[in-house]
Write an enzyme that holds these catalytic residues in place. Structure first.
Site, PDB file in Angstrom:
ATOM      1  N   CYS A 291       0.959  -1.093  -0.184  1.00  0.00           N
ATOM      2  CA  CYS A 291      -0.144   0.014   0.042  1.00  0.00           C
ATOM      3  C   CYS A 291       0.900   1.225   0.015  1.00  0.00           C
ATOM      4  CB  CYS A 291      -0.807   0.124   1.207  1.00  0.00           C
ATOM      5  SG  CYS A 291      -2.162   1.333   1.203  1.00  0.00           S
TER       6      CYS A 291
ATOM      7  N   ASP B  44       0.485   4.031   1.685  1.00  0.00           N
ATOM      8  CA  ASP B  44       0.035   4.410   3.050  1.00  0.00           C
ATOM      9  C   ASP B  44       1.911   4.832   3.608  1.00  0.00           C
ATOM     10  OD1 ASP B  44      -0.110   4.684   5.868  1.00  0.00           O
ATOM     11  OD2 ASP B  44      -2.214   4.208   5.626  1.00  0.00           O
TER      12      ASP B  44
ATOM     13  N   CYS C 155      -6.040   0.252   6.873  1.00  0.00           N
ATOM     14  CA  CYS C 155      -6.017   0.721   5.516  1.00  0.00           C
ATOM     15  C   CYS C 155      -7.138   1.731   4.881  1.00  0.00           C
ATOM     16  CB  CYS C 155      -5.891  -0.461   4.385  1.00  0.00           C
ATOM     17  SG  CYS C 155      -5.620   0.283   2.673  1.00  0.00           S
TER      18      CYS C 155
HETATM   19 CO    CO Z   1      -3.408   1.185   3.098  1.00  0.00          CO
END
Ligand code: CO
Length: 199
Positions: free
Chosen positions: A42, A44, A101
C-alpha cells in the site's frame, strides 16, 4: 513539519552514515541491482517496504499503490512484475496489505470520494464475492480487518494469474508469491499462509 531543505540535509547525513559503515556501498550498488524480493504494498506512509523489513537499498524491488491492488489491466503494476520476474529473476513476490488501511475503509463506506472510487471498485468487488463471510459480523472493525486480509489473498491470486507469473511457472522458473499483512499499532507482519509456488 520538515521543510524540503531539511530533507536534503537528512539525505547527506544518511549517505555519509552508510558510507562510514561500508565505503563502497553506493559505488557497488550503482553498477547493478539484484534485489531478492518484489514487494507490492500500500502507498500508506506508515508502511514503507524497506524499513519494516529492515533492508538497505538494493534488496527489494517495490511497487506501491492505494490498498495494494493488482489489476489485470494496470500496465504500471504489470510492467513492474514483468521486469522483476523476467529480467531481475526475483524468486519471491510479497503482496503486503495492512490493517487500518484507508483505501479498504473507504471501500466499505457508502460515501463518494471522487476519482478514487473507480480504483476502490476493485475492493468493493472483493467484498461482494465474499459477502457470505461478512454476513455474521456486526463489528465494523472486524469487517474492516477481514476485508484487509481477503484483499491480500485476492491480490496474491491476481499476481499468480498474470501471464507473466504463469509463463514463468510454465518454464520452470523458481518463483513464489506470498501474502502478508502488517499491523500499524505494533509494527508486526503476519504471513497469511497463502503462498503459491510453481516451477
Ligand atoms: Co493502505
Amino acid at each position: 513539519m520538515s521543510k524540503p531543505s531539511e530533507l536534503l540535509l537528512n539525505n547527506r547525513l544518511w549517505a555519509a552514515k552508510i558510507k562510514q559503515q561500508n565505503p563502497d556501498f553506493f559505488t557497488q550498488l550503482s553498477q547493478q541491482q539484484s534485489p531478492e524480493y518484489l514487494w507490492i504494498g500500500c502507498a500508506d506512509s506508515r508502511v514503507p517496504a524497506n524499513q519494516i523489513i529492515d533492508m538497505l537499498p538494493g534488496r527489494v524491488f517495490v511497487h506501491r499503490n492505494i490498498a495494494n491492488v493488482v489489476v489485470h489491466t494496470d500496465f504500471n503494476c504489470l510492467s513492474v512484475i514483468q521486469y522483476a520476474v523476467e529480467v531481475l529473476k526475483i524468486k519471491n513476490i510479497i503482496v503486503c496489505g495492512h490493517y487500518g488501511c484507508g483505501g479498504i475503509r473507504a471501500a466499505l463506506e457508502n460515501q463518494s470520494h471522487g476519482l478514487i472510487d473507480n480504483w476502490l471498485g476493485h475492493i468493493r468487488d472483493i467484498y461482494r464475492y465474499h459477502q457470505d463471510k461478512f454476513a455474521g459480523i456486526e463489528d465494523d472493525g472486524k469487517k474492516h480487518d477481514l476485508l484487509c486480509e481477503l484483499n491480500v489473498i485476492e491480490q496474491v491470486a491476481n499476481v499468480c494469474n498474470t501471464t507473466i507469473v504463469q509463463n514463468a511457472w510454465r518454464e520452470g522458473q523458481e518463483l513464489s508469491v506470498h501474502g502478508w499483512i502488517y499491523r500499524l499499532d505494533d509494527g508486526i507482519l503476519q504471513d497469511l499462509k497463502v503462498t503459491a509456488a510453481g516451477g
